[in-house]
Design an enzyme around this catalytic site. Structure first.
Site, PDB file in Angstrom:
ATOM      1  N   SER A 221       0.850  -1.240   0.076  1.00 14.69           N
ATOM      2  CA  SER A 221       0.112   0.150  -0.013  1.00 14.69           C
ATOM      3  C   SER A 221       0.947   1.368  -0.076  1.00 14.69           C
ATOM      4  CB  SER A 221      -0.878  -0.122   1.103  1.00 14.69           C
ATOM      5  OG  SER A 221      -1.968   1.156   1.198  1.00 14.69           O
ATOM      6  N   ASP A 441      -9.334  -4.236  -5.733  1.00 13.92           N
ATOM      7  CA  ASP A 441      -8.838  -3.451  -4.601  1.00 13.92           C
ATOM      8  C   ASP A 441      -9.347  -2.179  -4.465  1.00 13.92           C
ATOM      9  OD1 ASP A 441      -7.433  -2.454  -2.332  1.00 13.92           O
ATOM     10  OD2 ASP A 441      -5.570  -2.962  -3.180  1.00 13.92           O
ATOM     11  N   HIS A 470      -6.866  -6.341   0.144  1.00 16.22           N
ATOM     12  CA  HIS A 470      -5.731  -5.448   0.151  1.00 16.22           C
ATOM     13  C   HIS A 470      -4.591  -6.042   0.713  1.00 16.22           C
ATOM     14  CE1 HIS A 470      -4.120  -1.431  -0.339  1.00 16.22           C
ATOM     15  NE2 HIS A 470      -3.811  -1.384   0.994  1.00 16.22           N
TER      16      HIS A 470
END
Length: 534
Positions: A221, A441, A470
């Protein structure tokens, strides 16, 4: 959102005239130009040898910890120092491939336990070849100073996130301004140096302290943005780099959050459809649209009567947002929804809130760093009229968490520290990078992975087709994990095919309705920001 990016385990139609947001930017000198270090340049920084001590946990018995002093301002290496907390699982193979730095995302996510998680989750023969290094970025967790701008900022019950009346808009606006003011009052001397590029400079200081010529990196991320930025500044220092669930480098950070709002609404609709498919268990109806309507009816009811005195509309959105990150939360959320909407029993909903969304000191710290980084990294609108127009337009078709996310990020409209300009990500000088991404996602939508793929010319993109979770590697998908393991072991990548993705893996099956959350990742310390595996 709330980048909710996030701990590893966390954003109406409105009439009225635009209200200008006020707040004076502090007179802070901009950061030094973001200039890549040249290959062959010798390190000019020197660090005392790291002192590693045992900090084993039951889950990670091989974990060691240390701390490293770094300059608060990397332009002034002789000036004030801050401390970065580090963790390590040492290599056990006869020969080592050097350090593998790991980061869970955020901004604001603690990475200390992640070293243990990655070392335990990779195939043993791969993990044995690396010193797996975790770290708490500046301002986070056990690093010092650790930020906590406004304790109790998320104490329930907060104002309804939907600003359907001027009073609600004012309450949410005042709350966002109060957070920004509190942060400036406590940390005015530190906030100009809580940003992505400063954290990247810290990462290279860690490399120097480890005595490594090159490092490898695994980031999730927001960690993908850290990795890409490290690659831009220190391309000749990169051995291997794997980036999972990719931030769109073209939208930092206001636009990225706007795009998340639509993506999270689609994941919320996917949950509603899953509940409808299991009507025999939950009894909320077989029509996804009707199930969703019942969810919004529950939200309206909670505005009048918060569940257990804790869960109003804003807290309800907080509770269901983790379902957008990981569908292993769906059975828990569905049971809480069914109990409240079907039987009038609020207890499971309150328990779900306390499990998934309730704030604590760690999350307050994570949110403080999240806000400090995002508000400093790039320009945010300073006029509430812009926020209102943008979010009202999205809310009309994506109402699930659009305004929740707006108020989560709204302190940036009042931030007093002068913003930086987000540098372009460019990986032309990097060795080949492995990118991994699920097509559905919500926290880092698929378009961002394509944008990152284009900016890292030698990269290869592996896609989990139809997946909506995710942080997709080291979470049970053997196909994705095989690509990651092969790359870290030998640098082997899928062959470029000249199309969107270079390799595709099937998504994991949806959870069973009676399943538990065993193995589901928590929301990150930031509460919203991209919760990767821990």
């Amino acid at each position: 959102m709330k980048k909710r990016a996030a701990a590893l385990r966390s954003l109406a139609a409105l009439a009225g005239t635009a209200t200008a947001l006020t707040g004076t930017a502090a007179a802070v000198a901009p950061a030094a130009p973001v200039t890549p270090a040249a290959p062959g340049v010798r390190d000019t920084t020197r660090a005392a040898p790291l002192t590693w001590e045992k900090c084993a946990t039951k889950a990670y018995p091989k974990l060691q910890c240390a701390s490293l002093e770094v300059p608060l301002d990397h332009r002034d290496p002789g000036g004030r120092k801050i401390t970065i907390a580090l963790s390590r699982v040492r290599h056990t193979a006869r020969t080592s491939q050097g350090p593998l730095l790991v980061n869970p995302g955020g901004p604001g996510g603690s990475g200390l336990s992640m070293a243990g998680f990655v070392a335990e989750s990779l195939p043993a023969e791969v993990a044995a070849r690396y010193d797996v290094i975790g770290f708490d970025p500046r301002g986070v967790g056990r690093s010092r100073p650790a930020l906590n701008c406004r304790p109790g900022h998320f104490t329930p019950v907060r104002p309804d996130s939907l600003p359907a009346t001027p009073a609600l808009e004012k309450a949410n606006t005042d709350r966002a301004r109060a957070f920004a003011d509190a942060c400036h009052a406590k940390y005015a001397d530190v906030l100009p140096f809580i940003d992505t590029v400063s954290t990247v400079r810290d990462m290279d200081a860690v490399r120097v302290a480890l005595g490594a010529r090159r490092v490898s990196f695994l980031g999730y991320s927001y960690g993908t943005y850290l990795g890409a930025m490290y690659g831009r500044l220190y391309p000749h220092r990169v051995h291997r780099m794997a980036l999972d669930s990719l931030v769109d480098p073209t939208g930092v950070w206001y636009d990225v959050n706007l795009r998340q709002n639509r993506a999270f609404d689609l994941r919320h609709k996917a949950l509603m459809a899953w509940i409808a498919r299991h009507d025999g268990v939950y009894g909320l109806g077989r029509d996804p649209a009707a199930v969703e309507a019942r969810w919004y009816a529950m939200r309206k009811d909670l505005a009048a009567r918060p569940a257990g005195g804790k869960v109003g509309p804003a807290e309800l959105e907080d509770t269901f947002l983790p379902g957008g990150y990981d569908n292993r939360h769906w059975p828990l959320l569905a049971r809480a929804f069914a109990a409240h909407a079907g039987r009038g029993d609020a207890r499971p909903l309150v328990a779900a809130y306390e499990d998934l969304a309730a704030s604590d000191t760690e999350k307050e710290n994570g949110y403080s760093v999240y806000t400090a980084v995002q508000c400093r990294d790039a320009l945010w609108p300073r006029d509430l009229g812009t926020w209102r127009a943008d979010h009202a337009a999205i809310h009309r078709t994506a109402p699930f968490a659009t305004w929740n996310n707006a108020w989560f990020n709204a302190p940036c409209a009042f931030w007093r520290t002068h913003h930086l300009s987000a540098p372009d990500v460019s990986g032309a000088k990097l060795p080949p990078v492995l990118l991994l991404q699920a097509t559905d996602d919500a926290a880092t939508p698929y378009e961002g992975a394509l944008a990152m793929h284009r900016r890292l010319p030698g990269s290869r993109l592996v896609v989990e087709s139809g997946g909506g979770n995710h942080g997709v590697t080291l979470n049970g998908n053997a196909c994705l994990d095989a690509h990651l393991a092969a790359y870290l072991a030998s640098g082997r990548l899928p062959r470029a095919d000249g199309r969107t993705a270079d390799a595709t893996c099937a998504a994991l099956p949806e959870p069973e309705p009676h399943g538990t959350r065993t193995g589901a990742r928590p929301v990150s310390a930031a509460g919203r920001a991209a919760p990767p595996p821990r």
